[in-house]
Design an enzyme around this catalytic site. Structure first.
Site, short mmCIF file in Angstrom:
data_model
loop_
_atom_site.label_atom_id
_atom_site.label_comp_id
_atom_site.label_asym_id
_atom_site.label_seq_id
_atom_site.Cartn_x
_atom_site.Cartn_y
_atom_site.Cartn_z
N ASP A 23 72.56 26.53 44.97
CA ASP A 23 71.47 25.94 45.68
C ASP A 23 71.47 24.57 46.22
O ASP A 23 72.32 23.83 45.56
CB ASP A 23 69.98 26.01 44.60
CG ASP A 23 68.96 25.79 45.24
OD1 ASP A 23 68.88 25.82 46.36
OD2 ASP A 23 68.07 25.39 44.46
N GLY A 24 70.87 24.39 47.10
CA GLY A 24 71.02 22.91 47.48
C GLY A 24 71.71 22.82 49.00
O GLY A 24 71.76 21.45 49.24
N ASN A 25 71.79 23.56 49.70
CA ASN A 25 72.51 23.37 50.61
C ASN A 25 71.63 22.61 51.87
O ASN A 25 72.04 21.95 52.54
CB ASN A 25 72.96 24.80 51.44
CG ASN A 25 73.90 25.68 50.82
OD1 ASN A 25 74.65 25.08 49.70
ND2 ASN A 25 73.98 26.71 50.90
N HIS A 40 74.63 25.38 54.71
CA HIS A 40 75.25 26.65 54.24
C HIS A 40 76.73 26.52 54.63
O HIS A 40 77.63 27.15 53.80
CB HIS A 40 74.61 27.70 55.00
CG HIS A 40 73.18 27.68 54.58
ND1 HIS A 40 72.79 27.70 53.42
CD2 HIS A 40 71.95 27.89 55.42
CE1 HIS A 40 71.28 27.60 53.45
NE2 HIS A 40 70.88 28.12 54.59
N THR A 69 66.44 39.05 48.15
CA THR A 69 65.32 39.78 48.81
C THR A 69 64.25 38.86 49.20
O THR A 69 63.21 39.31 49.99
CB THR A 69 64.87 40.92 47.94
OG1 THR A 69 64.54 40.19 46.44
CG2 THR A 69 65.86 42.00 47.50
N GLU A 70 64.06 37.60 48.64
CA GLU A 70 63.12 36.69 49.04
C GLU A 70 63.52 35.93 50.12
O GLU A 70 62.46 35.30 50.81
CB GLU A 70 62.67 35.81 47.79
CG GLU A 70 61.78 36.39 46.64
CD GLU A 70 62.66 37.75 45.99
OE1 GLU A 70 63.92 37.17 45.74
OE2 GLU A 70 62.18 38.87 45.77
N TRP A 72 64.17 36.65 53.23
CA TRP A 72 63.76 37.03 54.28
C TRP A 72 62.55 36.33 54.92
O TRP A 72 61.95 36.35 56.05
CB TRP A 72 63.61 38.63 54.23
CG TRP A 72 64.34 39.43 53.95
CD1 TRP A 72 64.76 40.15 52.81
CD2 TRP A 72 65.42 39.79 54.92
NE1 TRP A 72 66.04 40.79 53.22
CE2 TRP A 72 66.50 40.74 54.14
CE3 TRP A 72 65.68 39.57 55.99
CZ2 TRP A 72 67.40 41.21 55.00
CZ3 TRP A 72 66.78 39.97 57.00
CH2 TRP A 72 67.67 40.80 56.34
N LEU A 134 90.32 39.06 39.33
CA LEU A 134 88.85 38.71 39.28
C LEU A 134 87.98 39.60 40.03
O LEU A 134 88.30 40.10 41.15
CB LEU A 134 88.76 37.13 39.66
CG LEU A 134 87.35 36.48 39.76
CD1 LEU A 134 87.34 35.12 38.87
CD2 LEU A 134 86.73 36.43 41.14
N GLU A 210 74.17 32.18 28.66
CA GLU A 210 73.92 30.57 28.52
C GLU A 210 73.73 30.18 29.71
O GLU A 210 74.59 30.26 30.69
CB GLU A 210 75.08 29.92 27.81
CG GLU A 210 75.54 30.38 26.36
CD GLU A 210 74.69 30.16 25.51
OE1 GLU A 210 74.00 28.90 25.51
OE2 GLU A 210 74.44 30.95 24.32
C1 FPP Z 1 70.51 27.94 48.92
O1 FPP Z 1 70.35 26.57 49.39
C2 FPP Z 1 71.69 28.79 49.53
C3 FPP Z 1 71.46 30.17 50.14
C4 FPP Z 1 70.14 30.34 50.46
C5 FPP Z 1 72.16 31.05 49.78
C6 FPP Z 1 73.43 30.76 50.75
C7 FPP Z 1 74.67 30.31 50.28
C8 FPP Z 1 75.47 29.70 50.81
C9 FPP Z 1 75.52 30.13 52.50
C10 FPP Z 1 76.75 29.27 50.38
C11 FPP Z 1 77.89 30.17 50.60
C12 FPP Z 1 77.83 31.20 50.87
C13 FPP Z 1 78.58 32.10 51.41
C14 FPP Z 1 78.45 33.52 51.83
C15 FPP Z 1 80.22 31.75 51.64
P1 FPP Z 1 69.10 26.25 50.02
O2 FPP Z 1 68.82 26.50 51.60
O3 FPP Z 1 68.08 27.05 49.22
O4 FPP Z 1 69.00 24.76 49.69
P2 FPP Z 1 67.55 23.94 49.68
O5 FPP Z 1 67.14 24.22 48.43
O6 FPP Z 1 67.91 22.36 49.31
O7 FPP Z 1 66.72 23.98 50.73
#
Ligand code: FPP
Length: 243
Positions: A23-25, A40, A69-70, A72, A134, A210
């Site tokens: 999370d946090g992209n 992302h 699933t959310e 979308w 893995l 954990e």
């Molecule tokens: C959450 O960040 C990330 C996602 C919705 C999932 C996607 C994850 C990636 C693209 C990372 C790498 C994945 C792959 C397939 C290599 P957010 O958009 O919810 O961030 P925010 O909470 O800051 O808005």
């Protein structure tokens, strides 16, 4: 990569299965005045560094929440980006995963998922099926409640057909109906970005996990972040309900 030596931790204190909410992209991109999609893209390197660090320290299984699933409910542009991005990442990284001995498995629902994404996931599954270093569960179009509902539906059908007796259903039998019956229980559940939620990720498998919530946005994560979390995990006292 930050310089941090891999901590020395006894093998029995290493989590076999680590689940990760990446999370946090979006916030990482916003801080830089970039579009969310750039966050992302930056998250890809973080995931693959974490996979390498997991192999080094002896983790056997990683579940990565790539699309829920959310998800979308996000804007059509972002959904379209995430679909295409997942497809491309799996295709581009497939040979590298294979060379590292990673077994890729898709966990999630086919409904609504782009067929090109499903095709790439299935190609990767076939290519890497025999790898043992893995297991990487790519959770794409995954939702914990939908997984449980789908399992209950499939089980109900088997009961109706007389294949299973309703009175004899155990946790072990029920688990056979989940998306990936061979998945281990989650030992360590990680979430980046400081949010304190599980967001419908692997509820069945995480009942004794954990939890470590990391105060760092996903694109800033690397293997040292994982190692630090594992160090914290190694000090936890896991009792599984026992006194
Ligand atoms: C959450 O960040 C990330 C996602 C919705 C999932 C996607 C994850 C990636 C693209 C990372 C790498 C994945 C792959 C397939 C290599 P957010 O958009 O919810 O961030 P925010 O909470 O800051 O808005």
């Amino acid at each position: 990569m930050k310089s941090m030596k891999m901590p020395k931790i006894a093998a029995e204190k290493i989590p076999a299965h680590v689940a990760i909410v990446m999370d946090g992209n979006g916030r990482w991109a916003k801080e830089r005045g970039l579009p969310r999609t750039a966050g992302h893209e930056a998250g890809e390197a973080a995931l693959f560094d974490v996979i390498e660090g997991a192999i080094q320290i002896g983790v056997k299984e990683i579940s990565a929440y790539a699309f829920s699933t959310e998800n979308w409910r996000r804007s059509p542009d972002e959904v379209k980006f995430l679909m295409g991005f997942n497809r491309d990442v799996i295709r581009r990284r497939r040979d590298e995963m294979h060379a590292m001995g990673v077994r890729v498995r898709w966990v999630g629902r086919p409904k609504r998922l782009w067929s090109s994404v499903i095709n790439e996931l299935e190609e990767a599954e076939t290519l890497t099926a025999k790898n043992k270093v893995l297991t990487l569960n790519m959770c794409v179009n995954y939702g914990g409640r939908s997984e449980i509902v789908d399992a209950a539906t499939a089980l109900a059908k088997d009961v109706k057909r007389g294949k299973v007796s309703a009175e004899k259903v155990t946790e072990k039998i029920f688990a056979k109906y989940l998306d990936q019956p061979q998945m281990r229980d989650v030992d360590l559940f990680l979430r980046s970005s400081g949010e304190l939620r599980t967001s419908n990720f692997l509820p069945w498998q995480s009942v004794y996990a954990e939890f470590v919530f990391m105060d760092v946005l996903w694109p800033d994560v690397d293997r040292t972040t994982l190692w630090k979390a594992i160090e914290e995990y190694s000090h936890r006292d896991r009792r599984f309900g026992k006194a």
